[in-house]
Design a protein around this motif. Sequence first.
Motif, PDB file in Angstrom:
ATOM      1  N   UNK A 199       0.817  -1.221   0.000  1.00 16.99           N
ATOM      2  CA  UNK A 199       0.000   0.000   0.000  1.00 16.99           C
ATOM      3  C   UNK A 199       0.844   1.261   0.000  1.00 16.99           C
ATOM      4  N   UNK A 200       2.115   1.142   0.356  1.00 15.18           N
ATOM      5  CA  UNK A 200       3.007   2.289   0.241  1.00 15.18           C
ATOM      6  C   UNK A 200       3.293   2.674  -1.195  1.00 15.18           C
ATOM      7  N   UNK A 201       2.949   1.806  -2.137  1.00 16.75           N
ATOM      8  CA  UNK A 201       3.162   2.083  -3.551  1.00 16.75           C
ATOM      9  C   UNK A 201       1.876   2.500  -4.269  1.00 16.75           C
ATOM     10  N   UNK A 202       0.800   2.613  -3.506  1.00 14.41           N
ATOM     11  CA  UNK A 202      -0.497   2.955  -4.096  1.00 14.41           C
ATOM     12  C   UNK A 202      -0.748   4.459  -3.960  1.00 14.41           C
ATOM     13  N   UNK A 203      -1.190   5.065  -5.044  1.00 12.50           N
ATOM     14  CA  UNK A 203      -1.619   6.464  -5.050  1.00 12.50           C
ATOM     15  C   UNK A 203      -3.131   6.486  -5.282  1.00 12.50           C
ATOM     16  N   UNK A 204      -3.875   7.198  -4.431  1.00 10.84           N
ATOM     17  CA  UNK A 204      -5.314   7.318  -4.626  1.00 10.84           C
ATOM     18  C   UNK A 204      -5.632   8.154  -5.843  1.00 10.84           C
ATOM     19  N   UNK A 212       3.995  12.350  -6.126  1.00 11.90           N
ATOM     20  CA  UNK A 212       2.632  12.767  -6.436  1.00 11.90           C
ATOM     21  C   UNK A 212       2.644  13.877  -7.475  1.00 11.90           C
ATOM     22  N   UNK A 213       3.534  14.825  -7.320  1.00 10.34           N
ATOM     23  CA  UNK A 213       3.642  15.920  -8.281  1.00 10.34           C
ATOM     24  C   UNK A 213       4.104  15.398  -9.635  1.00 10.34           C
ATOM     25  N   UNK A 214       5.014  14.448  -9.641  1.00  6.16           N
ATOM     26  CA  UNK A 214       5.466  13.869 -10.908  1.00  6.16           C
ATOM     27  C   UNK A 214       4.308  13.191 -11.626  1.00  6.16           C
ATOM     28  N   UNK A 215       3.489  12.456 -10.876  1.00 11.96           N
ATOM     29  CA  UNK A 215       2.319  11.809 -11.458  1.00 11.96           C
ATOM     30  C   UNK A 215       1.360  12.845 -12.023  1.00 11.96           C
ATOM     31  N   UNK A 216       1.118  13.900 -11.277  1.00 14.85           N
ATOM     32  CA  UNK A 216       0.207  14.951 -11.747  1.00 14.85           C
ATOM     33  C   UNK A 216       0.705  15.559 -13.055  1.00 14.85           C
ATOM     34  N   UNK A 217       1.997  15.801 -13.141  1.00 16.97           N
ATOM     35  CA  UNK A 217       2.572  16.392 -14.356  1.00 16.97           C
ATOM     36  C   UNK A 217       2.399  15.474 -15.559  1.00 16.97           C
ATOM     37  N   UNK A 218       2.573  14.175 -15.350  1.00 15.31           N
ATOM     38  CA  UNK A 218       2.417  13.212 -16.443  1.00 15.31           C
ATOM     39  C   UNK A 218       0.985  13.242 -16.973  1.00 15.31           C
ATOM     40  N   UNK A 219       0.020  13.262 -16.077  1.00 13.55           N
ATOM     41  CA  UNK A 219      -1.386  13.268 -16.487  1.00 13.55           C
ATOM     42  C   UNK A 219      -1.723  14.586 -17.182  1.00 13.55           C
ATOM     43  N   UNK A 220      -1.267  15.681 -16.619  1.00 10.05           N
ATOM     44  CA  UNK A 220      -1.557  16.997 -17.198  1.00 10.05           C
ATOM     45  C   UNK A 220      -0.972  17.138 -18.595  1.00 10.05           C
ATOM     46  N   UNK A 221       0.236  16.622 -18.786  1.00 10.79           N
ATOM     47  CA  UNK A 221       0.890  16.712 -20.091  1.00 10.79           C
ATOM     48  C   UNK A 221       0.146  15.919 -21.159  1.00 10.79           C
ATOM     49  N   UNK A 222      -0.704  14.991 -20.725  1.00  7.25           N
ATOM     50  CA  UNK A 222      -1.480  14.184 -21.662  1.00  7.25           C
ATOM     51  C   UNK A 222      -2.784  14.861 -22.078  1.00  7.25           C
ATOM     52  N   UNK A 223      -2.980  16.111 -21.670  1.00  6.10           N
ATOM     53  CA  UNK A 223      -4.187  16.830 -22.048  1.00  6.10           C
ATOM     54  C   UNK A 223      -5.370  16.542 -21.158  1.00  6.10           C
ATOM     55  N   UNK A 224      -5.101  16.049 -19.961  1.00  8.94           N
ATOM     56  CA  UNK A 224      -6.146  15.767 -18.973  1.00  8.94           C
ATOM     57  C   UNK A 224      -5.952  16.713 -17.797  1.00  8.94           C
ATOM     58  N   UNK A 282      -5.159  17.359 -10.879  1.00  8.12           N
ATOM     59  CA  UNK A 282      -4.994  18.063  -9.604  1.00  8.12           C
ATOM     60  C   UNK A 282      -4.435  17.085  -8.577  1.00  8.12           C
ATOM     61  N   UNK A 283      -3.601  17.588  -7.704  1.00 10.83           N
ATOM     62  CA  UNK A 283      -3.144  16.796  -6.561  1.00 10.83           C
ATOM     63  C   UNK A 283      -3.757  17.382  -5.304  1.00 10.83           C
ATOM     64  N   UNK A 297     -17.194  14.691 -22.811  1.00 11.94           N
ATOM     65  CA  UNK A 297     -17.116  15.586 -21.657  1.00 11.94           C
ATOM     66  C   UNK A 297     -15.653  15.867 -21.326  1.00 11.94           C
ATOM     67  N   UNK A 298     -15.382  16.953 -20.588  1.00 12.60           N
ATOM     68  CA  UNK A 298     -13.997  17.236 -20.186  1.00 12.60           C
ATOM     69  C   UNK A 298     -13.431  16.130 -19.303  1.00 12.60           C
ATOM     70  N   UNK A 299     -12.096  15.996 -19.316  1.00 15.06           N
ATOM     71  CA  UNK A 299     -11.417  14.985 -18.513  1.00 15.06           C
ATOM     72  C   UNK A 299     -10.795  15.632 -17.271  1.00 15.06           C
ATOM     73  N   UNK A 300     -10.986  14.986 -16.129  1.00 14.95           N
ATOM     74  CA  UNK A 300     -10.384  15.465 -14.881  1.00 14.95           C
ATOM     75  C   UNK A 300      -9.939  14.268 -14.051  1.00 14.95           C
TER      76      UNK A 300
END
Length: 330
Positions: A140-145, A181-193, A196-197, A164-167
Amino acid sequence: MKPQLRICIAGAGAIGCTLAARLSASGQTVTMLARGVTHDALQRHGVRLTDLHSTLQVPIVSSDDPATLGEQELIFLCCKAPGLAALLPDLHPMIGPQTLVVPVVNGVPWWYFHGEGGRFQGSTVKAVDADGQLADAVDLGQVIGCVVFITAHSPAPGMAHSSTPHLMIVGELNNTMSPRLERLRQVIEAAGIEARSTERIRDQLWTKIIANLTSNPLSVITGATLEQLYGDPKLRELVSLTLHEALLTAAAYGARLNLDPHTFLEHGTAMGAVRTSMLQDYEKGRPLELAAIGDAVIELAERMNLPMPITRHIITLARFRSEHTPLRSC
């Protein structure tokens, strides 16, 4: 510069295909874990997505054997909740000590009481993980909600349509902000989605749980669209009663929700003639996510001695219909 990661999408339904297409188009190295006709379609045509941004068709590496994909840095679990018990143990060949696992799954998650520090810390949500199998399958230490607000459907294997818009909202289970967490957010954001963290992922989780709870089971009973569920006066009354039961339960667990009931109902009506994912599953004879979306919420309410009579009745009716009068797609 966006981080470059080895990413696997485990599950190639509508949400999985949406993520795979967007992430791959952004330059990430994406593979997909899929089986049967979906695996075959991905090998022949790649993944295809039509959404508000564009129409994409991107080649994708697909496999039905996790061992062939190798260790990943990021895994998105995009299966339905009933499929998690079979999926998670199979992922071990792809999970290394630094791999992040992000469940993109509806309903109350198996990790709900892990890392939150409340009086139920470490408890199991029996409705979704009766024997603790899911909690044991992945560190569970490797899981991000993750909470996903993407409405999509899959008209054919390997395809997704969304209007519909993606979030996506991501958060550590222990309510902290972290570099990963910030790295994950950046990856998702760069994909056009929109990404938010948050330090309070369970607040966002309750918002999605309530949206699912007030729409999905009732749609199976009635066959109604979101516009009808939230807009028709007869159905709107049932939705409102379920909404208030769920809001009371969320408050009992300390959730801070920016949710005005009137605005919530109006927003649901404005979604238009959208058929819920549970209604689509019902029509195709697939297992329904009633345990995660309904039973688990009732279980949480029981822990706080809160009655949910309307919700109970709706879940019972939806389950009865799914077990006794299943429809099949032509």
